[in-house]
Design a protein around this motif. Structure first.
Motif, PDB file in Angstrom:
ATOM      1  N   LEU A 194     -24.621  20.090  18.096  1.00 35.81           N
ATOM      2  CA  LEU A 194     -23.522  19.628  17.153  1.00 35.81           C
ATOM      3  C   LEU A 194     -24.435  18.981  15.816  1.00 35.81           C
ATOM      4  O   LEU A 194     -23.985  18.212  14.631  1.00 35.81           O
ATOM      5  CB  LEU A 194     -22.372  18.445  17.348  1.00 35.81           C
ATOM      6  N   PHE A 195     -25.458  18.911  15.884  1.00 31.66           N
ATOM      7  CA  PHE A 195     -26.926  18.156  14.880  1.00 31.66           C
ATOM      8  C   PHE A 195     -26.402  19.535  13.640  1.00 31.66           C
ATOM      9  O   PHE A 195     -26.177  20.353  13.656  1.00 31.66           O
ATOM     10  CB  PHE A 195     -28.035  17.304  15.747  1.00 31.66           C
ATOM     11  N   TRP A 196     -26.424  18.405  12.633  1.00 31.54           N
ATOM     12  CA  TRP A 196     -26.072  19.030  11.142  1.00 31.54           C
ATOM     13  C   TRP A 196     -27.148  19.170  10.262  1.00 31.54           C
ATOM     14  O   TRP A 196     -27.500  17.990  10.094  1.00 31.54           O
ATOM     15  CB  TRP A 196     -24.768  19.472  10.620  1.00 31.54           C
ATOM     16  N   ASP A 197     -28.818  19.616  10.855  1.00 25.05           N
ATOM     17  CA  ASP A 197     -30.040  19.255  10.009  1.00 25.05           C
ATOM     18  C   ASP A 197     -29.512  19.417   7.839  1.00 25.05           C
ATOM     19  O   ASP A 197     -29.885  20.792   8.224  1.00 25.05           O
ATOM     20  CB  ASP A 197     -31.387  20.308  10.500  1.00 25.05           C
ATOM     21  N   VAL A 198     -29.589  18.244   7.654  1.00 17.31           N
ATOM     22  CA  VAL A 198     -29.457  17.902   6.343  1.00 17.31           C
ATOM     23  C   VAL A 198     -30.609  18.769   5.834  1.00 17.31           C
ATOM     24  O   VAL A 198     -30.561  20.468   4.323  1.00 17.31           O
ATOM     25  CB  VAL A 198     -29.271  17.134   5.962  1.00 17.31           C
ATOM     26  N   GLN A 199     -32.032  18.921   6.063  1.00 22.47           N
ATOM     27  CA  GLN A 199     -33.168  19.026   4.998  1.00 22.47           C
ATOM     28  C   GLN A 199     -32.619  20.683   5.078  1.00 22.47           C
ATOM     29  O   GLN A 199     -32.992  21.933   4.625  1.00 22.47           O
ATOM     30  CB  GLN A 199     -33.773  18.887   6.185  1.00 22.47           C
ATOM     31  N   GLU A 200     -32.782  21.619   6.673  1.00 20.82           N
ATOM     32  CA  GLU A 200     -32.288  22.859   6.846  1.00 20.82           C
ATOM     33  C   GLU A 200     -31.348  23.702   5.849  1.00 20.82           C
ATOM     34  O   GLU A 200     -31.647  24.693   5.361  1.00 20.82           O
ATOM     35  CB  GLU A 200     -32.220  23.376   8.543  1.00 20.82           C
ATOM     36  N   GLU A 201     -30.348  23.247   6.479  1.00 19.59           N
ATOM     37  CA  GLU A 201     -28.921  23.665   5.648  1.00 19.59           C
ATOM     38  C   GLU A 201     -28.912  23.601   4.159  1.00 19.59           C
ATOM     39  O   GLU A 201     -28.515  24.601   3.283  1.00 19.59           O
ATOM     40  CB  GLU A 201     -27.599  22.831   6.297  1.00 19.59           C
ATOM     41  N   LEU A 202     -29.147  22.504   3.705  1.00 19.39           N
ATOM     42  CA  LEU A 202     -29.682  22.428   1.971  1.00 19.39           C
ATOM     43  C   LEU A 202     -30.694  23.455   1.588  1.00 19.39           C
ATOM     44  O   LEU A 202     -30.833  23.979   0.660  1.00 19.39           O
ATOM     45  CB  LEU A 202     -29.319  21.413   1.916  1.00 19.39           C
TER      46      LEU A 202
END
Length: 116
Positions: A104-112
């Motif tokens: 469920l981890f949402w990687d900010v660096q990647e997603e953004l």
DNA sequence: AGCTTGACTTTGA
DNA sequence: GTCAAAGCCAAGC
């Protein structure tokens, strides 16, 4: 351009990222800090969340530590409020820990990075 | 002005 | 894998 310059409040950037966290997903303070360009300032992110109480909509319950542990649950309205919010969004919490946190981890660096 | 604490992370043993 | 210590920046005393 990603976010504003660092001259802007670090907290604002944190809040901005936290608000972008999709429902039912979670992230860590470190990821947010890293996304802002200061991975060492993970603790500052925590401080930002502490001050997030004066903000209207900050899903701080989606922000956990590196272990997926609900570290800041005691700073919520109620110690169990954080877990309830997460479970209500479909995130299972077991013993103050998010089940399948890595999934469920949402990687900010990647997603953004790929989103913006 | 300085020192302590904190919703953290990483590294070393 | 776990436990202990160092580093980091900002707010509070």
């Amino acid at each position: 351009m990603k976010y504003s310059e660092q001259t802007q409040d670090f907290f604002e950037q944190v809040y901005q990222v936290v608000r972008l966290i999709p429902k039912g997903r979670v992230t860590s303070y470190g990821s947010i800090a890293k996304a802002l360009g200061t991975p060492k300032s993970s603790r500052i992110v925590g401080w930002a969340m502490n001050a997030s109480h004066k903000h209207p909509d900050i899903p701080a319950h989606r922000v956990l530590n590196r272990n997926g542990l609900l570290t800041g649950k005691m700073h919520f309205e109620s110690p169990t409020r954080m877990q309830e919010l997460l479970e209500k969004e479909g995130v299972k919490v077991e013993k103050d820990k998010v089940v399948d946190f890595q999934r469920l981890f949402w990687d900010v660096q990647e997603e953004l990075g790929k989103g913006m």
